[in-house]
Design an enzyme around this catalytic site. Structure first.
Site, PDB file in Angstrom:
ATOM      1  CB  SER A  15      -0.950   0.015   1.300  1.00  0.00           C
ATOM      2  OG  SER A  15      -0.457  -0.304   2.415  1.00  0.00           O
ATOM      3  CB  THR A  16       4.467   1.728  -0.162  1.00  0.00           C
ATOM      4  OG1 THR A  16       4.537   1.359  -0.947  1.00  0.00           O
ATOM      5  CG2 THR A  16       4.320   1.672   1.473  1.00  0.00           C
ATOM      6  N   GLY A  18       1.252   3.422  -6.343  1.00  0.00           N
ATOM      7  CA  GLY A  18      -0.058   2.854  -7.081  1.00  0.00           C
ATOM      8  C   GLY A  18      -1.520   2.360  -6.255  1.00  0.00           C
ATOM      9  CB  ILE A  19      -3.870   0.346  -7.504  1.00  0.00           C
ATOM     10  CG1 ILE A  19      -4.094   0.452  -8.972  1.00  0.00           C
ATOM     11  CG2 ILE A  19      -5.115  -0.743  -6.400  1.00  0.00           C
ATOM     12  CD1 ILE A  19      -4.377  -0.534  -9.787  1.00  0.00           C
ATOM     13  N   GLY A  20      -2.600   0.388  -4.160  1.00  0.00           N
ATOM     14  CA  GLY A  20      -2.314   0.012  -2.555  1.00  0.00           C
ATOM     15  C   GLY A  20      -2.464   1.409  -2.475  1.00  0.00           C
ATOM     16  CB  SER A 141      -4.881  -7.615 -12.404  1.00  0.00           C
ATOM     17  OG  SER A 141      -4.325  -7.332 -13.608  1.00  0.00           O
ATOM     18  CE1 TYR A 154       0.783  -8.869 -12.018  1.00  0.00           C
ATOM     19  CE2 TYR A 154      -0.729  -8.831 -13.783  1.00  0.00           C
ATOM     20  CZ  TYR A 154      -0.807  -7.881 -12.005  1.00  0.00           C
ATOM     21  OH  TYR A 154      -1.245  -7.289 -11.663  1.00  0.00           O
TER      22      TYR A 154
END
Length: 188
Positions: A15-16, A18-20, A141, A154
């Site tokens: 969560s640091t 992007g989406i997080g 995703s 991925y």
């Protein structure tokens, strides 16, 4: 729509940025007590600064741990033994032709993208069921089920998250815990 999570706690893996980070920010703005997770203190500190700029009253804790292995998961669980909301967002990717992906890389993708979610969900969902309320989400995703050959490792792990979310949803049906997957496309 006015959504509030006052009195609720949320953990978002990876969560640091992007989406997080966007998810953790939204929960903090909605009043939740949030837990930032990342692999380095530097990334945690930067994320906290960005969060406090837009949400100065955020109730935020942080745990520095590599959630791509069981030791890192244990560190998070020991620091934060329960939560109301778990977002399994952690994921790594790097385009690589299928024939160039080694067994070690496959294992790394499985550990980070899939097993982190398995381990976190197994622990936190159990407490949610006991408390008769909780939310578990998976960032599966848009590549889960449709991906190019250079993203097969991925995409395969993201497809597995779709199956995991469905199986967990059925496992906790009727308990007051909901389980969902979301499927964003490419983003920063």
């Amino acid at each position: 729509m006015n959504v509030t999570f006052t009195g609720k706690s949320a953990i978002v893996s990876g969560s640091t940025r992007g989406i997080g980070f966007a998810i953790i920010k939204a929960f903090a703005e909605a009043g939740a007590s949030v837990v930032l997770t990342g692999r380095s203190q530097e990334h945690i500190d930067e994320a906290k600064q960005r969060l406090f700029k837009t949400c100065p009253a955020a109730d935020v804790r942080s745990v520095v741990a590599d959630l791509g292995n069981s030791e890192g998961i244990r560190k998070l669980i020991d620091s934060v033994p329960e939560t109301d909301i778990l977002v399994n967002n952690l994921g790594i990717f790097e385009p690589r032709p299928f024939f160039d992906i080694t067994d070690d890389e496959w294992d790394r993708y499985l550990q980070v993208n899939l097993m982190s979610a398995v381990r976190l969900s197994r622990h936190y969902a159990r407490g949610m069921v006991q408390r008769e309320w909780g939310r578990v989400l998976f960032n599966a995703s848009v590549t889960g089920g449709f991906y190019s050959g250079e993203m097969v490792h991925y995409g395969a792990t993201k497809s597995a998250l779709l199956g995991l979310s469905r199986g967990l949803a059925e496992s906790v049906a009727g308990s007051g815990v909901t389980v969902n997957a979301f499927v964003p496309g490419p983003t920063e």
